[in-house]
Scaffold this motif. Structure first.
Motif, mmCIF file in Angstrom:
data_model
loop_
_atom_site.group_PDB
_atom_site.id
_atom_site.type_symbol
_atom_site.label_atom_id
_atom_site.label_comp_id
_atom_site.label_asym_id
_atom_site.label_seq_id
_atom_site.Cartn_x
_atom_site.Cartn_y
_atom_site.Cartn_z
ATOM 1 N N LEU A 58 -0.943 -31.151 -44.329
ATOM 2 C CA LEU A 58 -0.007 -30.090 -43.941
ATOM 3 C C LEU A 58 -0.452 -29.443 -42.626
ATOM 4 C CD1 LEU A 58 2.364 -28.153 -44.596
ATOM 5 C CD2 LEU A 58 0.720 -26.723 -45.803
ATOM 6 N N ALA A 59 -1.715 -29.035 -42.593
ATOM 7 C CA ALA A 59 -2.203 -28.277 -41.436
ATOM 8 C C ALA A 59 -2.158 -29.118 -40.162
ATOM 9 C CB ALA A 59 -3.621 -27.784 -41.697
ATOM 10 N N TRP A 60 -2.599 -30.366 -40.250
ATOM 11 C CA TRP A 60 -2.668 -31.204 -39.046
ATOM 12 C C TRP A 60 -1.307 -31.735 -38.615
ATOM 13 C CZ3 TRP A 60 -7.719 -34.529 -40.014
ATOM 14 C CH2 TRP A 60 -8.797 -33.653 -40.069
ATOM 15 N N SER A 61 -0.324 -31.682 -39.541
ATOM 16 C CA SER A 61 1.023 -32.079 -39.106
ATOM 17 C C SER A 61 1.736 -30.905 -38.439
ATOM 18 C CB SER A 61 1.849 -32.576 -40.288
ATOM 19 O OG SER A 61 2.174 -31.511 -41.159
ATOM 20 N N LEU A 62 1.239 -29.694 -38.695
ATOM 21 C CA LEU A 62 1.854 -28.512 -38.082
ATOM 22 C C LEU A 62 1.171 -28.124 -36.771
ATOM 23 C CD1 LEU A 62 2.378 -26.292 -41.268
ATOM 24 C CD2 LEU A 62 4.175 -27.298 -39.874
ATOM 25 N N LYS A 63 -0.150 -28.316 -36.714
ATOM 26 C CA LYS A 63 -0.912 -27.856 -35.545
ATOM 27 C C LYS A 63 -1.020 -28.986 -34.525
ATOM 28 C CE LYS A 63 -3.532 -24.744 -33.504
ATOM 29 N NZ LYS A 63 -2.978 -23.466 -33.059
ATOM 30 N N SER A 64 -0.669 -28.679 -33.309
ATOM 31 C CA SER A 64 -0.662 -29.733 -32.297
ATOM 32 C C SER A 64 -2.070 -30.163 -31.910
ATOM 33 C CB SER A 64 0.093 -29.257 -31.055
ATOM 34 O OG SER A 64 -0.512 -28.087 -30.557
ATOM 35 N N SER A 65 -3.035 -29.255 -31.980
ATOM 36 C CA SER A 65 -4.404 -29.601 -31.591
ATOM 37 C C SER A 65 -5.355 -29.346 -32.760
ATOM 38 C CB SER A 65 -4.841 -28.775 -30.383
ATOM 39 O OG SER A 65 -6.238 -28.872 -30.216
ATOM 40 N N ARG A 66 -5.930 -30.417 -33.258
ATOM 41 C CA ARG A 66 -6.890 -30.261 -34.360
ATOM 42 C C ARG A 66 -8.147 -29.526 -33.887
ATOM 43 N NH1 ARG A 66 -6.863 -36.316 -37.059
ATOM 44 N NH2 ARG A 66 -4.604 -36.559 -37.140
ATOM 45 N N SER A 67 -8.527 -29.755 -32.638
ATOM 46 C CA SER A 67 -9.727 -29.083 -32.114
ATOM 47 C C SER A 67 -9.535 -27.572 -32.145
ATOM 48 C CB SER A 67 -10.018 -29.515 -30.679
ATOM 49 O OG SER A 67 -10.114 -30.891 -30.619
ATOM 50 N N ARG A 68 -8.332 -27.140 -31.709
ATOM 51 C CA ARG A 68 -8.080 -25.700 -31.695
ATOM 52 C C ARG A 68 -7.988 -25.161 -33.123
ATOM 53 N NH1 ARG A 68 -3.211 -25.058 -27.908
ATOM 54 N NH2 ARG A 68 -3.518 -27.250 -27.515
ATOM 55 N N TRP A 69 -7.430 -25.973 -34.023
ATOM 56 C CA TRP A 69 -7.386 -25.595 -35.444
ATOM 57 C C TRP A 69 -8.807 -25.346 -35.943
ATOM 58 C CZ3 TRP A 69 -9.519 -28.565 -39.475
ATOM 59 C CH2 TRP A 69 -9.193 -28.165 -40.765
ATOM 60 N N LEU A 70 -9.696 -26.287 -35.607
ATOM 61 C CA LEU A 70 -11.089 -26.161 -36.049
ATOM 62 C C LEU A 70 -11.767 -24.967 -35.394
ATOM 63 C CD1 LEU A 70 -13.710 -27.374 -37.388
ATOM 64 C CD2 LEU A 70 -14.077 -28.486 -35.190
ATOM 65 N N LEU A 71 -11.580 -24.860 -34.078
ATOM 66 C CA LEU A 71 -12.277 -23.829 -33.316
ATOM 67 C C LEU A 71 -11.901 -22.434 -33.820
ATOM 68 C CD1 LEU A 71 -14.288 -24.002 -31.024
ATOM 69 C CD2 LEU A 71 -12.449 -23.463 -29.442
ATOM 70 N N LYS A 72 -10.613 -22.254 -34.083
ATOM 71 C CA LYS A 72 -10.140 -20.939 -34.519
ATOM 72 C C LYS A 72 -10.806 -20.538 -35.826
ATOM 73 C CE LYS A 72 -5.724 -18.484 -34.568
ATOM 74 N NZ LYS A 72 -4.268 -18.645 -34.558
ATOM 75 N N ARG A 73 -10.799 -21.468 -36.788
ATOM 76 C CA ARG A 73 -11.396 -21.110 -38.078
ATOM 77 C C ARG A 73 -12.919 -21.030 -37.995
ATOM 78 N NH1 ARG A 73 -9.885 -24.518 -42.743
ATOM 79 N NH2 ARG A 73 -7.911 -23.524 -42.300
ATOM 80 N N ALA A 74 -13.514 -21.864 -37.142
ATOM 81 C CA ALA A 74 -14.979 -21.831 -37.000
ATOM 82 C C ALA A 74 -15.420 -20.496 -36.391
ATOM 83 C CB ALA A 74 -15.459 -22.996 -36.142
ATOM 84 N N VAL A 75 -14.670 -20.028 -35.404
ATOM 85 C CA VAL A 75 -15.026 -18.759 -34.753
ATOM 86 C C VAL A 75 -14.873 -17.595 -35.744
ATOM 87 C CG1 VAL A 75 -14.287 -17.098 -32.990
ATOM 88 C CG2 VAL A 75 -14.576 -19.503 -32.391
ATOM 89 N N ILE A 76 -13.759 -17.599 -36.469
ATOM 90 C CA ILE A 76 -13.547 -16.519 -37.452
ATOM 91 C C ILE A 76 -14.659 -16.543 -38.502
ATOM 92 C CG2 ILE A 76 -12.035 -15.747 -39.328
ATOM 93 C CD1 ILE A 76 -9.661 -16.713 -37.576
ATOM 94 N N ALA A 77 -14.974 -17.737 -38.995
ATOM 95 C CA ALA A 77 -16.021 -17.855 -40.014
ATOM 96 C C ALA A 77 -17.373 -17.419 -39.456
ATOM 97 C CB ALA A 77 -16.086 -19.290 -40.528
ATOM 98 N N ALA A 78 -17.652 -17.810 -38.209
ATOM 99 C CA ALA A 78 -18.943 -17.467 -37.597
ATOM 100 C C ALA A 78 -19.068 -15.953 -37.417
ATOM 101 C CB ALA A 78 -19.084 -18.182 -36.253
ATOM 102 N N VAL A 79 -17.994 -15.325 -36.946
ATOM 103 C CA VAL A 79 -18.043 -13.867 -36.753
ATOM 104 C C VAL A 79 -18.233 -13.175 -38.104
ATOM 105 C CG1 VAL A 79 -16.665 -11.851 -36.082
ATOM 106 C CG2 VAL A 79 -16.695 -13.878 -34.623
ATOM 107 N N ALA A 80 -17.466 -13.608 -39.106
ATOM 108 C CA ALA A 80 -17.573 -12.986 -40.427
ATOM 109 C C ALA A 80 -18.972 -13.196 -41.005
ATOM 110 C CB ALA A 80 -16.520 -13.572 -41.363
ATOM 111 N N LEU A 81 -19.469 -14.421 -40.879
ATOM 112 C CA LEU A 81 -20.804 -14.712 -41.410
ATOM 113 C C LEU A 81 -21.861 -13.902 -40.669
ATOM 114 C CD1 LEU A 81 -22.480 -16.554 -43.342
ATOM 115 C CD2 LEU A 81 -22.694 -18.150 -41.438
#
Lengths: 298, 327
Positions: free
Chosen positions: B110-133
């Motif tokens: 679902l996510a990768w069919s909606l998001k045009s860039s998987r890298s940006r999908w990853l980066l966004k969640r990685a940054v949020i997770a890193a800040v929260a952690l």
């Protein structure tokens, strides 16, 4: 049901010499050439392991072709994934919703992931289907999950819908509702849809083109109306024997009797009645299997 | 904020688990710190006596020191041991499912069919997770600093190598490196449990590398005469010497043990007693010593190293995510 305005010359989906093998041993697709016209609703039919899902997944960029190429409105999804994906709404074979998120959360998620996602239209569609927006996806029935997937795909306002056997696990009522939503969207938005399915009655209801795929090879590609008009069924004698050029294949009917699918040009000859879509599909699948076995034996 | 909210809802079990663990550890740190402070009061002199007499202190002062060291060993030691584990466990627990579970549960379709860039999908969640952690780990990291201040009274925690890496900013950076390991493991394997196991092995490798590459982070050491040195002052670090013991002659030249042996009129296999007396007469034995004030340099160097590692791991994960199937 045809797409709004009928088919133009534009090709929405194209596969050229498409070959896909897994670990260089299992062949999912072998040199498939296929064009899906823009604005058409095409049924993709074939037995299990025919390569239907693989074909759809190459268009969305989930599978990389071993040889050949695919394109979506001329865009290669492996060269320019972002541009290709922008054209596609996808409904996967098995529900891929986040079990812990509500339906509304999924609309938010889609809005977050896809610029221009039409959440309000998707919400309206879901409300008309009486799908509880506050329910967690994991609590929805299979049919409801498929409907959520379809509404998410339609909400992308993509020009192409790729539907990978979304009806497989649905009951008849859920299938009918799903197809009604699809039909309405196709009528109103003029999108191109490719629907892979096993259920022939659904195909006849929803699609205007038929593509039959048999173990990686394209067996039939044409309009459903033409497929019905150009084929007839007569009694068959030997399931292995194809005696005339006009015979496609001989197959067993549900009652065990043998029938032969004929290509007819104009009025059917004596003893040959009009074929049903199921018989057309069956005939081409048997023909494909016979050809493959002969090739393997050779 | 919407992405963060959806991420939290999707991974609430992991997020709440890490939150609870961090809160418990932070609370435990503050509690033990207060117990240490209460046990010692203003009797730091009792600890000095205890150290000078190797624990032969009687009376009230002996009681104070015994109580203090008892709490220090039994309770503060456990908190610090938990602090050694928390960043790595938290990093893995958050990092592995961030991609691994998406693949395992096929939500990537679902996510990768909606998001045009998987890298940006990853980066966004990685940054949020890193800040929260980072924010979550910063709390027990800070309380562990407070605890360190109570464990080593009279010494600034920012100026001592005691409990190095178990407190302060390094715990956050270690957590982020573990997050990166978890991300890569999850993306490669696509299954949470096997990826957690592989991630655990990866974390062990990281700990081994960190332990065995400390020299790379150490600042220049001072050369201190061993006689004057008389044991490592609290907070400082005996840096060791790859060439073995060092000796300074009367002209100020620095010699290794082998060089000294070569000069000796008394070979060590002859009369060791005369040999070592001769060394004592002719040379000053020197040790490399890093004062505690230079802790900041070490912390910054390791933090930079871990940051680079984290970025590399996220980059590798992006490559995997871009190229792999979503199932």
């Amino acid at each position: 049901m045809a797409g709004a305005g009928g088919w133009g010359e534009a090709v929405a989906l194209q596969a050229t010499g498409l070959t896909k093998s897994y670990r260089r041993r299992t062949w999912a697709l072998r040199g498939v050439d296929l064009s899906v016209p823009a604005g058409s609703v095409t049924a993709l039919v074939g037995p299990n392991a025919a390569g239907k899902s693989t074909l759809i997944k190459t268009w969305i960029g989930f599978e990389r072709p071993t040889a050949g190429s695919v394109s979506v409105f001329g865009i290669d999804p492996w060269r320019d994934r972002a541009a290709a994906l922008a054209q596609i709404g996808y409904v996967p074979q098995s529900p891929s919703l986040y079990r812990g998120l509500s339906v509304t959360d999924h609309l938010d998620l889609a809005s977050d992931l896809r610029p221009g996602f039409d959440a309000s239209t998707a919400r309206d569609r879901l409300e008309r289907l009486d799908i509880p927006l506050d329910s967690r996806a994991g609590d929805l029935s299979g049919g409801q999950q498929a409907q959520v997937h379809l509404c998410l795909a339609l909400g992308t306002r993509a020009k192409v819908l790729l539907l990978d056997e979304p009806l497989a696990s649905l009951d008849p009522l859920a299938r009918r509702e799903f197809l009604n939503v699809l039909a309405e969207a196709v009528r109103s938005d003029g999108v191109t849809a490719l629907l892979s399915s096993h259920v022939i009655t659904d195909i006849q209801q929803a699609c205007d083109r038929l593509v039959v795929l048999g173990v990686g090879q394209l067996l039939f590609d044409g309009r459903i109306a033409e497929a019905l008009a150009q084929h007839g069924v007569g009694p068959g004698s030997d399931i292995r024997e194809v005696r005339a050029e006009t015979e496609v294949a001989t197959f067993a009917e549900a009652d065990g009797s043998l029938s032969t699918l004929h290509r007819v040009d104009g009025a059917p000859s004596e003893g040959v009645r009009p074929a049903t879509l199921e018989e057309v599909v069956l005939g081409y699948l048997v023909a494909g299997r016979t050809t493959r076995r002969a090739a393997e034996a050779a | 904020m919407r992405t963060a909210r959806l991420l939290f809802q999707t991974y609430r079990f992991e997020a709440i688990s890490v939150l609870i663990a961090a809160a418990l550890l932070a609370g435990a740190g503050l509690y033990v710190s207060s117990r240490l402070d209460a046990a010692l009061g203003d009797r730091q002199d009792c600890l000095i006596q205890w150290q000078e007499t190797a624990g032969e202190v009687s009376g009230e002062c002996g009681e104070v020191a015994r109580d203090f060291y008892g709490i220090n060993e039994a309770e503060a030691g456990k908190v610090m041991a938990a602090m050694a584990i928390l960043p790595f466990v938290a990093g893995l627990l958050i990092g592995v499912p961030l991609v691994g579970r998406e693949i395992e549960h096929r939500t990537t379709a679902l996510a990768w069919s909606l998001k045009s860039s998987r890298s940006r999908w990853l980066l966004k969640r990685a940054v949020i997770a890193a800040v929260a952690l980072g924010v979550v780990l910063a709390v027990p990291a800070t309380t562990a600093e407070v605890l360190e201040g109570s464990r080593v009274p009279g010494v600034d925690p920012a100026g001592t190598f005691e409990d190095y890496g178990l407190r302060g900013p390094l715990t956050v950076f270690r957590g982020l490196a573990a997050l990166g390991i978890g991300l890569l493991g999850g993306a490669l394997i696509g299954r949470v449990l096997p990826a957690l196991i592989v991630g655990f092995v990866g974390v062990l490798a990281l700990v081994w590398v960190l332990t065995n590459s400390q020299w790379a982070f150490l600042p220049e050491a001072d050369l201190v005469p061993a006689d004057e040195f008389g044991g490592i002052p609290r907070g400082g670090l005996y840096a060791g010497s790859p060439e073995g013991p060092l000796y300074r002659d009367g002209q100020g030249n620095l010699l290794t043990f082998d060089q000294v042996t070569a000069l000796s009129p008394y070979p060590p296999d002859g009369s060791e007693e005369r040999f070592y007396r001769w060394i004592d007469e002719e040379f000053d034995e020197m040790v490399r010593y890093i004062p505690g004030e230079r802790l900041g340099i070490v912390v910054v160097r390791e933090a930079v190293g871990l940051s680079v590692l984290s970025v590399v791991l996220v980059g590798l994960t992006a490559v995997v995510v871009t190229r792999r199937r979503p199932y």
